[in-house]
Every structure is written in C-alpha cells, then in structure tokens.
Design a protein around this motif. Structure first.
Motif, PDB file in Angstrom:
ATOM      1  N   PHE A 270     -26.190 -18.795   7.073  1.00 51.21           N
ATOM      2  CA  PHE A 270     -27.029 -19.644   6.419  1.00 51.21           C
ATOM      3  C   PHE A 270     -26.468 -20.339   5.212  1.00 51.21           C
ATOM      4  O   PHE A 270     -26.968 -21.242   4.406  1.00 51.21           O
ATOM      5  N   ALA A 271     -25.606 -19.287   4.428  1.00 50.42           N
ATOM      6  CA  ALA A 271     -24.915 -19.904   3.272  1.00 50.42           C
ATOM      7  C   ALA A 271     -24.129 -21.258   3.604  1.00 50.42           C
ATOM      8  O   ALA A 271     -23.895 -21.712   2.747  1.00 50.42           O
ATOM      9  N   THR A 272     -23.353 -21.310   4.842  1.00 59.81           N
ATOM     10  CA  THR A 272     -22.896 -22.382   5.181  1.00 59.81           C
ATOM     11  C   THR A 272     -23.689 -23.432   5.368  1.00 59.81           C
ATOM     12  O   THR A 272     -23.306 -24.695   4.762  1.00 59.81           O
ATOM     13  N   LYS A 273     -24.975 -23.260   6.172  1.00 62.95           N
ATOM     14  CA  LYS A 273     -25.942 -24.539   6.158  1.00 62.95           C
ATOM     15  C   LYS A 273     -26.420 -24.969   4.636  1.00 62.95           C
ATOM     16  O   LYS A 273     -26.640 -26.012   4.630  1.00 62.95           O
ATOM     17  N   GLY A 274     -26.281 -23.908   3.723  1.00 55.07           N
ATOM     18  CA  GLY A 274     -27.062 -24.181   2.429  1.00 55.07           C
ATOM     19  C   GLY A 274     -26.168 -24.540   1.373  1.00 55.07           C
ATOM     20  O   GLY A 274     -26.535 -24.909   0.361  1.00 55.07           O
ATOM     21  N   ALA A 275     -24.682 -24.697   1.958  1.00 50.76           N
ATOM     22  CA  ALA A 275     -23.737 -24.858   0.870  1.00 50.76           C
ATOM     23  C   ALA A 275     -23.591 -24.087  -0.251  1.00 50.76           C
ATOM     24  O   ALA A 275     -23.637 -24.645  -1.413  1.00 50.76           O
ATOM     25  N   LEU A 276     -23.610 -22.687  -0.126  1.00 54.99           N
ATOM     26  CA  LEU A 276     -23.362 -21.646  -1.221  1.00 54.99           C
ATOM     27  C   LEU A 276     -22.020 -21.547  -1.454  1.00 54.99           C
ATOM     28  O   LEU A 276     -21.123 -21.706  -0.527  1.00 54.99           O
ATOM     29  N   PHE A 277     -21.638 -21.077  -2.630  1.00 54.77           N
ATOM     30  CA  PHE A 277     -20.167 -20.651  -2.805  1.00 54.77           C
ATOM     31  C   PHE A 277     -19.781 -19.484  -1.839  1.00 54.77           C
ATOM     32  O   PHE A 277     -20.743 -18.690  -1.882  1.00 54.77           O
ATOM     33  N   PRO A 278     -18.656 -19.605  -1.418  1.00 57.32           N
ATOM     34  CA  PRO A 278     -17.597 -20.277  -1.398  1.00 57.32           C
ATOM     35  C   PRO A 278     -17.764 -21.470  -0.024  1.00 57.32           C
ATOM     36  O   PRO A 278     -16.596 -22.108   0.049  1.00 57.32           O
ATOM     37  N   LEU A 279     -18.775 -21.418   0.544  1.00 54.92           N
ATOM     38  CA  LEU A 279     -18.769 -22.255   1.590  1.00 54.92           C
ATOM     39  C   LEU A 279     -19.600 -23.728   1.390  1.00 54.92           C
ATOM     40  O   LEU A 279     -20.251 -24.210   2.114  1.00 54.92           O
ATOM     41  N   TYR A 280     -19.156 -24.085   0.152  1.00 54.39           N
ATOM     42  CA  TYR A 280     -19.681 -25.539  -0.079  1.00 54.39           C
ATOM     43  C   TYR A 280     -19.077 -26.924  -0.033  1.00 54.39           C
ATOM     44  O   TYR A 280     -19.519 -27.867  -0.005  1.00 54.39           O
ATOM     45  N   PHE A 281     -17.608 -26.403   0.321  1.00 53.14           N
ATOM     46  CA  PHE A 281     -16.710 -27.598   0.120  1.00 53.14           C
ATOM     47  C   PHE A 281     -16.996 -28.969   1.062  1.00 53.14           C
ATOM     48  O   PHE A 281     -16.628 -29.965   0.942  1.00 53.14           O
ATOM     49  N   TRP A 282     -17.733 -28.550   2.057  1.00 44.02           N
ATOM     50  CA  TRP A 282     -18.112 -29.552   3.208  1.00 44.02           C
ATOM     51  C   TRP A 282     -18.922 -30.731   2.649  1.00 44.02           C
ATOM     52  O   TRP A 282     -19.184 -31.746   3.228  1.00 44.02           O
ATOM     53  N   LEU A 283     -19.771 -30.188   1.633  1.00 47.88           N
ATOM     54  CA  LEU A 283     -21.068 -30.956   1.505  1.00 47.88           C
ATOM     55  C   LEU A 283     -20.983 -32.057   0.761  1.00 47.88           C
ATOM     56  O   LEU A 283     -21.432 -33.380   1.149  1.00 47.88           O
ATOM     57  N   PRO A 284     -20.313 -32.197  -0.609  1.00 51.31           N
ATOM     58  CA  PRO A 284     -20.520 -33.256  -1.457  1.00 51.31           C
ATOM     59  C   PRO A 284     -20.072 -34.547  -0.804  1.00 51.31           C
ATOM     60  O   PRO A 284     -21.035 -35.527  -0.843  1.00 51.31           O
ATOM     61  N   LYS A 285     -18.869 -34.734  -0.280  1.00 51.74           N
ATOM     62  CA  LYS A 285     -18.404 -36.105   0.108  1.00 51.74           C
ATOM     63  C   LYS A 285     -19.078 -36.484   1.651  1.00 51.74           C
ATOM     64  O   LYS A 285     -19.284 -37.672   1.934  1.00 51.74           O
TER      65      LYS A 285
END
Length: 491
Positions: free
Chosen positions: A216-231
């Motif tokens: 769920f942290a990957t889906k929600g872009a929580l630290f440290p699994l956020y790097f995929w989201l912004p761009k």
C-alpha cells in the motif's frame, strides 16, 4: 436494495465496454460519457443517503453468504469515498469537454476513464482482500492505458517505470494475501478481523502486515517508495494527471485505513509507531521535492506526498479524532489536488511551457485563473477557514494528544512550506510584467471544473459543522471494528 451496492462498479464498467465500439463517433461518445457520469453521480448520492439514514448495505454475490462468497460492503467510509470519486469523475467530464482531443477519443480515453472509475469504486466497496487485489489490477490496467495516450517519448519512459514498479507491488500483494490465507484460512476482511487475534503465530501476522504496508505504501507513494510518482504523474494529459493525483494514491491510503484498523490493529506499539515515522519522512521529502523544481506540474505532483504523509499520521495516531482527520483530509485532498492539476494544465497550455522561470504577468491575460490558483494554494496549505485547515487541525491535535510532538511539528512546518511552494507559482506565473504572449486562451470548461472543486473545498471548510458528524461517524466505526464485523457476518 443490496443490489444498489454493485451499481457504482457496474455502470462505469458496462458503459466503458460499450464505448469501445463508439471511438470513431466522437460526439456520441462525449455525450454518452457525460450522461453516464451524471447517472453514476446520482447513484452515489442515493447510496450515501441510504447508508447514513438506514445503515450499511452488503451484497452477497451469487447468493453465497459471507465469508464464503464474494461480498461488497457499503459502509459509511465506503460511501464517503464513492461520493468523492464521482465528484472527481463529474468534474473530469466537464474538463474533458475542451481538453480531450479527437486523437485521445480514438485511442479509447473514455473506456479507460470508466474502467479506472470502476476499479477505484470496487476497491472502496470490496469486502475481501483478494478482490481488493483484483480491483487494484483493474484500475492499474486502466492507468497503464491512460498514461501513454499521446505517445510521446517522455510518456513511454515514465510509463515503463510506473508499470514495472506496480507489477512488483501486485506480485507482492497477491503473494502476501496467499500467506495470510494460509495462516487464517480466510480472505474476508470481517472474518480476518475476528481471526487475527486468535492466531498463535502473532510474529508471522506482524510480518504479513508489514508486507501489506509495503504494497500500500508503494501504491500511495510513501517514503522511500515514492520515486516513481512525480514524473509519471506529469507526463500524461492534464486530465489524466488530475485523475491519477486525486484517485490512485488515495486507494492506497484507503487500503491502509481499512486493513490497519480492521485487521492489523493487534500490535499498535510496533506497526502504528512505524507509521508515524514514515509519515514524518514522507512529509519532509515531499516538500523538499516541491521546493526543488521550477516545473509547475512537478510542484503539484510532489505536493501529493506530504498530503499522504498527513493521512498516514492519522492512521498511526489511531484515535477517533485522528482517524476522522484522515478521512476529512482524504476527501479534501482528492478535490483540491484535482483542481490544482486542472489549473496547472490550463496554465501550461496558456503559457506554452511548464517552466515557471519563463512565465510572468499572466494575471493580465487570465485573471480568473490566477485568483483561482491563489485560493487553491491557500486551501492546499490548510489556511482557515478552508477544508485543509479542518483536516490538519484534527490530525495535528490528535497527534499532539498522543504525544507525537515531533511529527506534529514537522506537519506544521511542512504546511508553511507547502504554501510557499504553491504560492510561488502564483507569484512567478501571474505577477509582474508579461514576459511572453500567451500561446492559447484559457479553456472555459477547464475553469468551470476547477471552480466546482474549489467551491466544494471552501464548502467543506466553512460548512465543517454540518459535514463533520458524518465523517466522525465513519471514524467511530473504524475505531470499533466489531461494528463492521457484526454487520458483515450477521446470521
């Protein structure tokens, strides 16, 4: 009446499939799509009214009673989320009137749009973990198609990153559900809530809980699994960016909210303390990212992360007040993030660039858009009396009442930095002398969609006294999971 629960999934799924055959008839596609969105919005209003006035609804598909069959559950939390989803869908349909091109329609934008809405709605209504995985895959399949509509090199590059990471998290998700089934003998959420306390191997359950949190942290872009989201959130069309920013990460938050209040609430001192620190780090990284770029769309994308951090703070604090704050902030953030992505898209079209350093003076050519951006920035930062303030006040007060002073302090500081990061768009793009002539006029339907969402955010703030009891009722049912368990597993 229980069949009403299926409609928010069935309506977009059925008409999305139907519209596949209308991609060459563009006017008919647009008209049908708008009517379908209105229909689904009306159904969500009626469903919400019914649940809050008479109680939760459960649909036992195929006549198989819970926990043996596939069930859909519309409780107070679910219908709040369904209503919010359909508000976003309605405003997206308005925005689409002048922003969705003929090429996008030919490449099945509307079928993918409805598939996304069906997947998100299903995730909010499902009553078992395996079908939560299934609906995750439905919405992800739609997002894979939406992210590459347009076919630019940047879209393909970011879509590869987005798809690979989500494939990894999906594999981890279904594997973890299998582990949980092997330990408890069920995937029904209500029955899991009953059985986890009876399992002797509590260490294994805690490990499974952490694995689900990683998913769920990957889906929600929580630290440290956020790097995929912004761009990956800024390369598609603005309407797709708005749908992603408003809906996709919120499914991850909802899943954490449901799973870690109903099922994994037996080791609060371990799991939920861990959540507090992850929330704090996510807020810090998000505001640093937003302050480090001059790309207008990227500033908005990075600001998704501190909002997710605030929501996780409420889950980690685990009090009735903090959970109410999480729900309130979740609904607020869905509306204001969609509005900001709409406005950022309109600004980029108007200026012909996303580089803030090349903008200036557009208050002269687009005054309404400029002042809407200013109000949206205040709402996002949590300035009273807007909706962001209500949610943050509940979250920060709940955190301080439970002694989480560092997290609360970081939350206050990040709110100021969020305001600075977004207000500099207003100052840089709209204030001063006109640097370059605008490349396009502002699209009226885009402004209308943004105005609706901003108005809703203002109403959620100034009308908090009216809305809050409904949110608190949903939070109370999370604090006492036996309410959900008793209803779903009733004889």
């Amino acid at each position: 009446m229980s069949n009403l629960v299926f409609l928010p999934i069935f309506i977009p799924l059925f008409f999305g499939a139907l519209l596949v055959f209308f991609n060459k008839k563009q006017k008919a596609t647009v008209n049908i799509s708008f009517l379908v969105v209105l229909l689904n919005f009306g159904v969500s209003i009626f469903l919400s009214y019914h649940v809050f006035s008479t109680g939760p609804l459960t649909l036992e598909t195929g006549g198989w009673k819970a926990p043996y069959g596939i069930i859909l559950v519309a409780d107070k939390l679910s219908v709040i989320m369904i209503l919010a989803v359909n508000v976003i869908a309605l405003t997206a349909a308005i925005f689409a009137l002048s922003s969705v091109t003929e090429k996008m329609i030919e490449h099945y934008f509307y079928p993918l749009f409805f598939l996304l809405i069906a997947g998100v709605s299903g995730a909010f209504l499902t009553g078992d973990l395996f079908n939560l995985f299934v609906f995750f895959e439905v919405l992800l399949m739609a997002s894979y198609g939406l992210i590459i509509i347009g076919g630019s090199k940047h879209q393909f590059r970011e879509s590869v990153k987005y798809i690979l990471l989500n494939l990894f998290s999906s594999i981890l998700f279904v594997t973890t559900v299998a582990f949980l089934y092997s330990v408890t003998g069920t995937v029904n959420m209500a029955q899991l809530g009953e059985r986890v306390g009876q399992v002797e191997q509590q260490g294994i359950l805690t490990g499974i809980g952490i694995l689900l949190f990683i998913v769920f942290a990957t889906k929600g872009a929580l630290f440290p699994l956020y790097f995929w989201l912004p761009k990956s959130y800024i390369v598609p069309s603005p309407i797709v960016s708005a749908l992603f920013g408003a809906l996709l990460t919120k499914v991850g938050v909802y899943s954490m909210l449901r799973v870690f209040t109903l099922i994994f609430s037996h080791k609060l001192e371990l799991t939920h303390t861990f959540f507090i620190w992850i929330a704090t780090l996510t807020m810090i990284i998000g505001v640093i990212g937003a302050l480090s770029t001059s790309n207008v769309k990227l500033i908005i994308a990075y600001n998704i992360m501190p909002a997710i951090g605030f929501m996780l703070l409420g889950i980690g604090t685990f009090s009735a007040e903090s959970l109410a704050g999480t729900i309130y902030y979740l609904v607020h953030d869905m509306a204001i993030k969609a509005a900001l992505f709409f406005l950022a898209g309109l600004l980029v079209w108007h200026a012909g660039t996303s580089n803030l350093k090349k903008m200036g003076g557009y208050i002269k050519t687009a005054p309404l858009m400029g002042w809407m951006f200013f109000i949206a920035a205040l709402i996002l930062a949590g300035i009273p009396p807007f909706s962001g303030f209500i949610g943050k006040y509940l979250l920060l007060r709940g955190a301080m009442d439970e002694g989480h002073y560092i997290a609360a302090g970081v939350g206050l500081l990040s709110s100021l930095l969020i305001l600075f990061s977004v207000i500099r768009i207003f100052i840089g793009a709209f204030w001063g002398e006109l640097k370059e002539e605008p490349k396009q006029s502002v699209r009226t339907s885009g402004l209308a969609a943004s105005a609706v969402l901003i108005a809703i955010s203002i109403l959620l703030g100034v009308g908090a006294e009216w809305f809050y009891p409904y949110v608190q009722a949903a939070a109370d049912s999370l604090i006492d999971p036996q309410i959900y368990i008793d209803y779903v597993l009733k004889e």
